[in-house]
Scaffold this motif. Structure first.
Motif, PDB file in Angstrom:
ATOM      1  N   GLN A 114      -8.138  -9.857   4.856  1.00 47.19           N
ATOM      2  CA  GLN A 114      -7.464 -10.133   3.593  1.00 47.19           C
ATOM      3  C   GLN A 114      -6.792 -11.502   3.613  1.00 47.19           C
ATOM      4  OE1 GLN A 114      -3.611  -8.372   1.572  1.00 47.19           O
ATOM      5  NE2 GLN A 114      -5.256  -6.869   1.379  1.00 47.19           N
TER       6      GLN A 114
ATOM      7  N   THR B  39      -3.591  -8.954  -2.916  1.00 44.27           N
ATOM      8  CA  THR B  39      -3.031  -8.916  -1.568  1.00 44.27           C
ATOM      9  C   THR B  39      -2.015  -7.786  -1.463  1.00 44.27           C
ATOM     10  OG1 THR B  39      -1.245 -10.477  -2.117  1.00 44.27           O
ATOM     11  CG2 THR B  39      -3.268 -11.408  -1.200  1.00 44.27           C
ATOM     12  N   THR B  40      -1.796  -7.333  -0.239  1.00 45.27           N
ATOM     13  CA  THR B  40      -0.757  -6.352   0.042  1.00 45.27           C
ATOM     14  C   THR B  40       0.056  -6.844   1.238  1.00 45.27           C
ATOM     15  OG1 THR B  40      -2.148  -5.083   1.571  1.00 45.27           O
ATOM     16  CG2 THR B  40      -2.199  -4.433  -0.764  1.00 45.27           C
TER      17      THR B  40
ATOM     18  N   GLU C 173       0.789  -5.128   3.808  1.00 47.73           N
ATOM     19  CA  GLU C 173       0.104  -4.656   5.014  1.00 47.73           C
ATOM     20  C   GLU C 173      -1.122  -5.507   5.335  1.00 47.73           C
ATOM     21  OE1 GLU C 173       2.117  -1.118   2.999  1.00 47.73           O
ATOM     22  OE2 GLU C 173       0.945  -2.859   2.381  1.00 47.73           O
ATOM     23  N   GLY C 174      -1.822  -5.957   4.272  1.00 50.86           N
ATOM     24  CA  GLY C 174      -3.064  -6.693   4.489  1.00 50.86           C
ATOM     25  C   GLY C 174      -2.867  -8.092   5.029  1.00 50.86           C
TER      26      GLY C 174
ATOM     27  N   ARG D  44       0.826  -1.214   0.000  1.00 51.32           N
ATOM     28  CA  ARG D  44       0.000   0.000   0.000  1.00 51.32           C
ATOM     29  C   ARG D  44       0.858   1.260   0.000  1.00 51.32           C
ATOM     30  NH1 ARG D  44      -3.984  -2.035   4.796  1.00 51.32           N
ATOM     31  NH2 ARG D  44      -5.107  -3.637   3.609  1.00 51.32           N
TER      32      ARG D  44
ATOM     33  N   ASN E 233      -1.636  -8.149   8.819  1.00 51.81           N
ATOM     34  CA  ASN E 233      -2.387  -7.344   9.781  1.00 51.81           C
ATOM     35  C   ASN E 233      -3.125  -8.246  10.770  1.00 51.81           C
ATOM     36  OD1 ASN E 233      -3.990  -5.537  11.187  1.00 51.81           O
ATOM     37  ND2 ASN E 233      -4.513  -4.337   9.373  1.00 51.81           N
TER      38      ASN E 233
END
Length: 261
Positions: A217, A204-205, A207-208, A159, A211
């Motif tokens: 996610q 997907t990221t 960060e996701g 992100r 988390n």
């Protein structure tokens, strides 16, 4: 001493059946931006029982996809491709697809076969040129889907695109502000494609998936894959470690830099 006689050639029907069986393999491919924690995602998926996902291929399958699509547009080129792939005349385009399918299986899912195979690719050369972004989808994703209709794709990025651009890996050719805008354009393309094809693509990221306070996610990723998110894998996803930047060399010393997460 006489050499043993060559093995009998596989019959046409048996060869066709084998090719169809290979096409039914389950596979997952990670298409990511560089320096986004894609190796962490790769390790996570390879920890699922029965998964075998390889590392980067240096755009090899993009080039194959480009060649297959170009050759499939023209009858003369189709015949030429068939002769190149099979080493004999009278071969058609579907035979060339079969040979490409066999080659990818041999390289990425040799015997004993994994339940799910695939690879991670960051397509660095194509990411750096916004004019080439469409190749990732046209010659990459769509041609792989031609070879393996059950293939699934994970588009992965970070992100915080400014952190990606801050890496020396991306500063080699562009100023970070220019690189960041380029990344954002590609992320937009990822999102558009995933929205149009939710049955075989997922976003997907870094960060996701890491988390812990908002696991939606990560849980969605495992639903998309049809796999069970067991506690061991959940714990692994949250434990991402530090982001290592490209190793710089100064004379004989190697200096490791750690990016801010």
């Amino acid at each position: 001493r006489r050499s043993p006689p060559p093995a009998p050639a596989m019959g046409v029907a048996a060869e066709s059946a084998t090719c169809k069986a290979l096409a039914e393999q389950q596979c997952v491919f990670i298409i990511a931006l560089g320096r986004t924690g894609s190796s962490h995602l790769l390790r996570l998926l390879n920890s699922i029982d029965g998964y075998r996902l390889s590392g980067e291929t240096d755009n090899a399958w993009i080039y194959l996809g480009r060649f297959l699509q170009w050759s499939g547009k023209d009858t003369t080129q189709r015949r030429h491709l068939g002769r190149l792939a099979a080493g004999r005349g009278g071969t058609n385009y579907s035979d060339a697809i079969c040979h490409a399918r066999r080659m990818m299986t041999l390289l990425h899912n040799p015997l004993p076969r994994a339940r799910v195979f695939g690879f991670k690719e960051i397509y660095s050369d194509l990411v750096r040129r916004s004019s080439a972004h469409s190749e990732i989808f046209m010659h990459g994703v769509e041609q792989i889907r031609t070879l393996f209709p059950r293939a699934k794709f994970i588009f992965h990025w970070r992100r915080n695109t400014s952190r990606i651009a801050a890496s020396d890996f991306w500063q080699l050719e562009r100023q970070s502000a220019v690189a960041r805008r380029n990344f954002e354009r590609l992320v937009g393309r990822f999102r558009e494609y995933a929205a149009a094809h939710p049955d075989y693509t997922y976003e997907t990221t870094l960060e996701g998936i890491t988390n812990k306070s908002d696991p939606r996610q990560l849980e969605g990723l495992f639903r998309f894959l049809g796999e069970t998110l067991v506690p061991r894998l959940r714990k692994m996803a949250y434990r991402r470690g530090g982001m290592r930047d490209w190793v710089e060399e100064t004379h004989t010393r190697k200096i490791k830099r750690t990016l801010e997460n």
